[in-house]
Design an enzyme around this catalytic site. Structure first.
Site, PDB file in Angstrom:
ATOM      1  CB  SER A  75      45.593  40.696  48.172  1.00  3.07           C
ATOM      2  OG  SER A  75      44.742  39.626  48.502  1.00  3.07           O
ATOM      3  CE  LYS A  88      47.977  42.683  44.241  1.00  2.55           C
ATOM      4  NZ  LYS A  88      47.046  42.253  45.343  1.00  2.55           N
ATOM      5  CE  LYS A 125      45.546  36.248  49.142  1.00  4.30           C
ATOM      6  NZ  LYS A 125      44.576  37.157  48.556  1.00  4.30           N
TER       7      LYS A 125
END
Length: 304
Positions: free
Chosen positions: A107, A250, A182
Site C-alpha cells: 500500500s 501511513k 486502497k
C-alpha cells in the site's frame, strides 16, 4: 491422421515473492497451496524458515529471487521500501528478465506506482499495482479484496494468481488506480473503526451488555465487515497486530495527501487521521488499528 491436440494445462508461472511480513507470509503460502513454485526473500530469517517449511524456496538476495521468475510479487510496508527493492544495482528492475510481470501488492502512494510502471517499462518489465484489504485474517483465509491498476492484458494474466489470494478482484483503471482505491478503502476502515470504538465506550458507560449490543448492531444497518472482524478485539481488549496503527497512520497520510491533490474535502477523515496520529504518538503504533478504542477511552475518562 492428425494427432490430438495437447490437452495438458499450461505450465504455472514461477513466482518470486519479496517481503514476508504479517500479510506476505500467509499470502505466499496460499500460492504454494495452489501449486505455484514460490521463491522468497525477506530480511527476517524466521520468515524465510517459515516459507521453507511451507514448501517454498529461500533466496539470499533480491537478485537470486527474481532472476528466473516469471512473476515478481512485492509486499512491503510503504513507498520508500518499494523504491529500495525495485531500483538500484541490487533491485528488481536490474535483475528481472524482460517480460517479467511485477505485481506490487504493497500500500503506497499512487504516484509511486505510476513512476514504477514507467521505469519498469524502460526495462521491459510489466507492472500492476494490486494493494489488498482484509488484514491478516483475510490473507490467511485467502479472501482478500484486491484492487488493481494497470493494463487489461496484464490483469488477465495475473488473475489466476489473484484468485489464490482473494475473493473480490477488480481492475480499477490505469497504473496507480489500485492504490487510489486502497487509499479510499483505508479512509472508510479508519472512520468505521473509530465509530465502532466510540459506540463501545458509549455502550459500556451506559451499563449495556456489550456483547449482546454488538451482536444486534452487527445484524442491522450498523453492521459491517469491520465490526465483524474487530468485535472480539473490542470485547477482549486484544490489540495484537493484525494491521498496525503505524501502517494505518501511513495510509491516512496517503489518502489525505491524495485528496488534497485532487481537491476533495475529507473533514471526518482528517479528524480520524489526527486521532490515529495521536495514538501513535502515545506509543501505540505497534498495536492493531482496533486500538483506536484506547484513544476513545482516554478521552472519555475512567469507567464509572
Amino acid at each position: 491422421m492428425s494427432t490430438p491436440a495437447d490437452s495438458s494445462p499450461p505450465a504455472r508461472p514461477t513466482i518470486a515473492w519479496i517481503g514476508l511480513g504479517i500479510m506476505g507470509s500467509p499470502m505466499s503460502e496460499n500460492l504454494l497451496k495452489a501449486g505455484y513454485q514460490v521463491t522468497g526473500h525477506t530480511l527476517e530469517q524466521e520468515k524465510l524458515d517459515r516459507l521453507a517449511a511451507a514448501g517454498g524456496t529461500v533466496a539470499g538476495s533480491i537478485a537470486e529471487a527474481v532472476r528466473d521468475a516469471d512473476v515478481v510479487i512485492t509486499m512491503v510496508p510503504a513507498s520508500p521500501q518499494v523504491e529500495a527493492i525495485a531500483y538500484g544495482p541490487d533491485g528488481i528492475l536490474a535483475h528481472a528478465r524482460p517480460g517479467t510481470l511485477l505485481i506490487d501488492m504493497s500500500s503506497i502512494t499512487p504516484q509511486t506506482s505510476v513512476d514504477l510502471a514507467k521505469n519498469a517499462r524502460d526495462k521491459g518489465v510489466r507492472v500492476l499495482d494490486a494493494p489488498v484489504s482484509g488484514g491478516e485474517a483475510g490473507a490467511v483465509e485467502a479472501v482478500l479484496s484486491i484492487m488493481v491498476g494497470g493494463e487489461q492484458a496484464d490483469f488477465d494474466a495475473a488473475l489466476p494468481l489473484f484468485q489464490a489470494l482473494g475473493k473480490t478482484i477488480v481492475l480499477c483503471g490505469p497504473h496507480g488506480s489500485g492504490q487510489t482505491v486502497k487509499a479510499a478503502n483505508q479512509l472508510v476502515v479508519a472512520v468505521n473503526i473509530q465509530a465502532c470504538a466510540e459506540a463501545v465506550v458509549f455502550l459500556e458507560k451506559s451499563g449495556v451488555d456489550l456483547r449482546a449490543a454488538l451482536d444486534v448492531l452487527g445484524g442491522g444497518l450498523a453492521g459491517s465487515t469491520v465490526l465483524a472482524r474487530k468485535k472480539d478485539n473490542f470485547l477482549d481488549r486484544d490489540f495484537r497486530p493484525g494491521f498496525r496503527i503505524d501502517l494505518h497512520h501511513k495510509d491516512m497520510g496517503i489518502v489525505t495527501d491524495a485528496a488534497r491533490t485532487v481537491g476533495a474535502a475529507l473533514p471526518v477523515g482528517a479528524v480520524v487521521a489526527q486521532l490515529v496520529a495521536s495514538l501513535r504518538a502515545q506509543g501505540d503504533g505497534g498495536l492493531d488499528h482496533s486500538a483506536l478504542l484506547r484513544a476513545v477511552e482516554r478521552l472519555s475518562g475512567p469507567q464509572a
